[in-house]
Design an enzyme around this catalytic site. Structure first.
Site, PDB file in Angstrom:
ATOM      1  N   CYS A   1      41.114  43.265  42.249  1.00 40.74           N
ATOM      2  CA  CYS A   1      40.332  42.239  41.786  1.00 40.74           C
ATOM      3  C   CYS A   1      38.816  42.882  42.072  1.00 40.74           C
ATOM      4  O   CYS A   1      38.828  43.492  42.997  1.00 40.74           O
ATOM      5  CB  CYS A   1      40.361  40.850  42.144  1.00 40.74           C
ATOM      6  SG  CYS A   1      42.050  40.190  41.659  1.00 40.74           S
TER       7      CYS A   1
ATOM      8  N   CYS B   1      39.734  46.965  25.204  1.00 42.64           N
ATOM      9  CA  CYS B   1      39.934  46.482  26.537  1.00 42.64           C
ATOM     10  C   CYS B   1      39.086  47.054  27.306  1.00 42.64           C
ATOM     11  O   CYS B   1      38.989  46.776  28.348  1.00 42.64           O
ATOM     12  CB  CYS B   1      41.232  46.263  27.058  1.00 42.64           C
ATOM     13  SG  CYS B   1      41.961  48.257  26.978  1.00 42.64           S
TER      14      CYS B   1
ATOM     15  N   CYS C   1      42.810  44.862  49.178  1.00 44.35           N
ATOM     16  CA  CYS C   1      43.169  45.118  47.902  1.00 44.35           C
ATOM     17  C   CYS C   1      42.146  45.579  46.863  1.00 44.35           C
ATOM     18  O   CYS C   1      41.309  44.734  46.660  1.00 44.35           O
ATOM     19  CB  CYS C   1      44.125  43.908  47.490  1.00 44.35           C
ATOM     20  SG  CYS C   1      44.919  44.062  45.690  1.00 44.35           S
TER      21      CYS C   1
ATOM     22  N   CYS D   1      50.137  37.453  45.090  1.00 47.77           N
ATOM     23  CA  CYS D   1      48.969  38.139  44.444  1.00 47.77           C
ATOM     24  C   CYS D   1      48.411  36.804  43.566  1.00 47.77           C
ATOM     25  O   CYS D   1      49.309  36.446  42.667  1.00 47.77           O
ATOM     26  CB  CYS D   1      49.331  38.923  43.269  1.00 47.77           C
ATOM     27  SG  CYS D   1      48.119  39.537  42.193  1.00 47.77           S
TER      28      CYS D   1
ATOM     29  N   CYS E   1      41.480  34.659  47.290  1.00 50.23           N
ATOM     30  CA  CYS E   1      42.458  35.704  47.669  1.00 50.23           C
ATOM     31  C   CYS E   1      42.140  36.395  48.899  1.00 50.23           C
ATOM     32  O   CYS E   1      41.300  36.785  49.247  1.00 50.23           O
ATOM     33  CB  CYS E   1      42.653  36.684  46.548  1.00 50.23           C
ATOM     34  SG  CYS E   1      44.080  37.897  47.173  1.00 50.23           S
TER      35      CYS E   1
END
Ligand SMILES: C[S@@+](CC[C@H](N)C(=O)[O-])C[C@H]1O[C@@H](n2cnc3c(N)ncnc32)[C@H](O)[C@@H]1O
Length: 403
Positions: A73, A357, A70, A148, A62
């Site tokens: 991630c 999670c 960004c 993205c 990316c």
């Protein structure tokens, strides 16, 4: 560079202080730039020059990922199999540090589909000019994006190829038919308008249409951008893990807590049969409506709208009469917490299947169960969020046998 830590960074030490460093890997020699220095005991930094790379380092797929860019991630610079080893180390470390379990074997399992274009549901931020993007790490700044690469297409384009003047954020989801739902949110996070694009079409359809998802060999209805497992293969993998850990028997009573659209309760209901009972508990009204529709053909399953908290759970268990045989819980990121964990343990359920999670929240709750007569009997972990530091776990907790 020292070991990986929970949160997508590695740990280094400098003049007696801990430095949490992003964009690096254990074993690397790097030059760092300090990005946050507010705490006496630690600071945060980005690796800006890699002097000795680790074998797991790869070029980032990316173009928006990297120091100061960004924040979506954490592990774009890491080969996918190494990402899974890092996540396994984090799960092990959290269970050791927060639950006192020092010898849990953890393998993070790969899901099909590869490390890119897996995200079927996302929230993008919108800047003051109406341009969409994602936030810089630990910042409110919006990094404007025109793609993205972890978000499925055409969901990414449906948001990032447009301008959203006046909006604060845009939610997007793509369902298993390929229909894309976008929901524009105001600056306080309140939904303003929903648009549904049918598969392969640029012409919006009626926004009341429900999204369709497929898992466990059947179709499920979900509210457009409402909760559903983000990775398209996650719901199947989690259902299979939950089914095998729950080992439900005919006639059982099962509680599915934080049930969403009824995924786990609906998957377990056929096994309890007409003589059994499955109670799905969920706070969100739209998710309950979807669960009602999803469970309509299963008379042994019912949906209760309400908060899972210690008091609500006590009332529910009192109403059930006999305690549940199996409890499944899939709480939001913060976990169930000690009071709810204690209440579930007090039911004496034969099996508690905990879908998590966040491994830190899981480890804290495993410790709470441990203090109330339950032990961690089995654990599976899934790479349901490639390129990020997130990992999904399914834990089986069982009553500690009397000695
Ligand atoms: C991680 S999702 C799990 C949904 C479902 N198990 C699935 O896999 O599709 C958590 C769900 O818990 C619900 N929730 C959050 N806090 C809750 C609470 N205190 N009581 C009941 N439900 C809650 C959310 O609305 C959301 O649907």
């Amino acid at each position: 560079m020292g070991p990986v830590a929970h949160g997508g960074h590695c740990v280094a030490r400098h003049e007696g202080r801990v430095v949490f460093v992003r964009h690096t890997l254990p074993g690397e020699r790097v030059l760092v730039r300090v990005t946050e220095d507010r705490h006496p005991g630690y600071c945060r930094a980005d690796a800006v020059e890699i002097r000795t790379p680790a074998p797991g380092r790869v070029p980032r797929p990316c173009p928006y990922s990297g120091p100061g860019l960004c924040g979506g991630c954490d592990w774009q610079h890491v080969a996918p199999d190494e990402q899974r080893r890092l996540k396994a180390a984090v799960v092990r470390e959290q269970l050791s540090r927060l639950a006192g379990l020092h010898d849990v074997a953890v393998t993070v399992e790969e899901l099909p589909g590869g490390p890119l274009r897996w995200r079927s549901r996302a929230r993008f931020a919108v800047d003051r000019s109406g341009a969409p993007g994602l936030r810089r790490h630990r910042s409110h700044d919006v990094v404007v994006l025109d793609d993205c690469p972890i978000t499925a297409e055409p969901a990414a384009s449906a948001v990032l190829r447009h301008r959203w003047p006046g909006a604060g954020a845009v939610d997007v989801a793509i369902d298993s038919t390929g229909a894309v739902t976008t929901t524009r949110l105001d600056r306080r996070g309140h939904p303003q308008a929903t648009r549904v694009l049918p598969p392969g079409s640029e012409v919006p359809a009626e926004p009341t249409a429900r999204a369709e998802r497929r898992a466990g060999g059947r179709d499920w209805q979900v509210e457009g951008t409402g909760f559903w497992q983000v990775h398209p293969a996650a719901a199947d993998a989690l259902v299979a893990a939950v089914e095998s850990f729950a080992a439900v028997r005919t006639g059982d009573t099962v509680l599915d807590l934080y049930a969403g659209a009824g995924l786990f309760g609906g998957a377990l209901a056929p096994a309890v049969g007409r003589g059994g009972r499955v109670v799905c508990v969920e706070a969100d009204a739209a998710a309950c409506a979807a669960a009602d529709a999803n469970l309509a053909a299963l008379p042994q399953a019912e949906v209760w709208q309400g908060e899972v908290d210690a008091q609500g759970l006590a009332e529910l268990i009192a109403e059930l009469g006999d305690g549940p045989d199996v409890v499944v819980l899939d709480p939001p990121r913060a976990g169930a917490g000690p009071a709810v964990s204690k209440q579930i343990a007090a039911t004496g359920a034969r099996a508690v299947v905990y879908v998590a999670c966040d491994p830190a929240a899981l480890a804290r709750d495993v410790a709470a169960f441990g203090g109330n007569g339950y032990r961690l009997a089995a654990l599976r972990s899934f790479d349901a969020f490639p390129m990020t530091a997130h990992v999904e776990c399914v834990a089986l907790l069982e009553p500690i046998p009397p000695t």
